[in-house]
Enzyme design. Structure first.
Site, mmCIF file in Angstrom:
data_model
loop_
_atom_site.group_PDB
_atom_site.id
_atom_site.type_symbol
_atom_site.label_atom_id
_atom_site.label_comp_id
_atom_site.label_asym_id
_atom_site.label_seq_id
_atom_site.Cartn_x
_atom_site.Cartn_y
_atom_site.Cartn_z
ATOM 1 C CG HIS A 32 -0.233 -0.281 2.508
ATOM 2 N ND1 HIS A 32 0.614 0.623 3.089
ATOM 3 C CD2 HIS A 32 -0.219 -1.382 3.318
ATOM 4 C CE1 HIS A 32 1.097 0.122 4.206
ATOM 5 N NE2 HIS A 32 0.617 -1.106 4.372
ATOM 6 C CG HIS A 35 4.304 -1.701 1.941
ATOM 7 N ND1 HIS A 35 2.997 -2.112 2.001
ATOM 8 C CD2 HIS A 35 4.946 -2.374 2.926
ATOM 9 C CE1 HIS A 35 2.853 -2.998 2.963
ATOM 10 N NE2 HIS A 35 4.018 -3.172 3.554
ATOM 11 C CD GLN A 59 6.477 -11.683 10.823
ATOM 12 O OE1 GLN A 59 7.608 -11.776 10.340
ATOM 13 N NE2 GLN A 59 5.845 -10.525 10.838
ATOM 14 C CD GLN A 155 8.443 -5.239 12.060
ATOM 15 O OE1 GLN A 155 7.897 -6.327 12.132
ATOM 16 N NE2 GLN A 155 8.314 -4.465 11.000
ATOM 17 C CD GLU A 186 -2.749 3.623 3.396
ATOM 18 O OE1 GLU A 186 -3.152 2.447 3.379
ATOM 19 O OE2 GLU A 186 -3.202 4.512 2.646
ATOM 20 C CB SER A 188 -1.081 -5.563 4.666
ATOM 21 O OG SER A 188 0.126 -5.000 4.206
HETATM 22 O O1 PAF Z 1 6.594 -5.549 9.049
HETATM 23 C C1 PAF Z 1 6.509 -6.571 8.342
HETATM 24 O O2 PAF Z 1 5.883 -6.565 7.280
HETATM 25 C C2 PAF Z 1 7.194 -7.849 8.803
HETATM 26 O O3 PAF Z 1 7.153 -7.995 10.175
HETATM 27 C C3 PAF Z 1 8.630 -7.982 8.276
HETATM 28 C C4 PAF Z 1 9.528 -6.881 8.825
HETATM 29 C C5 PAF Z 1 8.637 -7.921 6.755
HETATM 30 C C6 PAF Z 1 9.233 -9.323 8.715
HETATM 31 O O4 PAF Z 1 8.486 -10.389 8.227
#
Ligand code: PAF
Length: 283
Positions: A32, A35, A59, A155, A186, A188
């Site tokens: 989106h 990104h 994850q 993260q 935004e 996903s």
């Molecule tokens: O933020 C994300 O989309 C995910 O956690 C990542 C950093 C691509 C790791 O899978």
């Protein structure tokens, strides 16, 4: 021309052909505007851009044996078309087998205590899955810079800490949150929201913005009042709302340079996260 690598061998060969500095944007696809902003910044600051698209089972709950993983939006052709328009050099879109040929890795990168609070308290093991796959991507691509959205504040803090603790020779570049015209950050996961659920979800950015405004006005924050606003909102289930230091993720009681209000809610079965900086009144 954008090269799409589906295997580690294809990736290594595509990366070997790149000249100059490399910017990496790790993603799970369903791309989106947020990104798009990461990719644009990577393109401004590097000679070449690599984007990874991999819905990483490590994850997710039960290592991907869950509906969240199964229903995670995936549309590789659309994502590649989006990235081609942005002039991305290499898209790394491996299968699960290409990333984890033995099924699951034996050796993981542990996020430690930083990964156990906030999001990690509700999603045990989530950040170990993130650090493991991101370490692998750093190792495979060896970028000069890697780009992460500030929406995923926990993260971002953990990856910054991982780079410091494990001496990865690259720079982490945080990129500000992109919001829709209605204020929703935004994500996903927004694709899962019905129009009604999206409307209900707006209580999240509004509540955080009210906290930001109280901090900027020098008023008491009333975090408990903000939690109550989320708890009592129709269709919304509160996971957490905390004020923490952006780098350590430890609770803070004062607003200031590093203070961040972070929150997660569930709306119509979709988990949404958001955050705002809490700055004191300008002197
Ligand atoms: O933020 C994300 O989309 C995910 O956690 C990542 C950093 C691509 C790791 O899978």
């Amino acid at each position: 021309m954008t090269v799409v690598a589906r295997t580690v061998a294809q990736l290594r060969s595509a990366v070997a052909d790149l000249q100059g500095s490399v910017g990496l944007v790790p993603t799970m696809g369903a791309l989106h505007e947020g990104h798009g902003r990461l990719v644009s910044l990577a393109a401004e600051e590097n000679s070449s851009v690599v984007v990874s698209i991999f819905v990483n089972p490590l994850q997710f709950t039960d290592l991907g044996d869950c509906d969240d993983f199964r229903h995670y939006p995936r549309d590789l052709d659309k994502d590649v078309a989006f990235l081609e328009k942005l002039g991305v050099d290499v898209v790394f879109a491996p299968t699960d087998e290409a990333m984890y040929p033995d099924g699951l890795p034996q050796v993981w990168v542990r996020a430690g205590e930083m990964g156990e609070r906030l999001e990690g308290a509700s999603r045990p093991g989530h950040f170990d899955g993130v650090t493991t796959v991101v370490a692998k991507l750093f190792q495979l691509i060896q970028p000069d810079r890697a780009y992460f959205g500030e929406k995923d504040a926990q993260q971002l803090a953990i990856i910054q800490r991982m780079v410091m603790d494990l001496d990865f020779p690259l720079q982490i570049r945080p990129v500000p949150i992109i919001r829709g015209a209605d204020g929703l950050a935004e994500s996903s996961r927004n694709q899962h929201l019905t129009p009604e659920a999206r409307e209900q979800a707006l209580v999240l950015p509004r509540t955080l913005a009210a906290l930001r405004d109280r901090a900027a006005a020098g008023d008491p924050l009333d975090v408990e009042g903000a939690r109550e606003a989320l708890r009592s909102a129709e269709g919304v289930e509160l996971d957490h709302l905390e004020v923490v230091d952006a780098a350590t993720l430890l609770p803070v009681s004062e607003v200031g340079a590093g203070a961040l209000a972070v929150a997660a809610i569930h709306v119509g079965g979709t988990r949404l996260i958001d955050n705002v900086r809490l700055l004191p009144p300008r002197a």
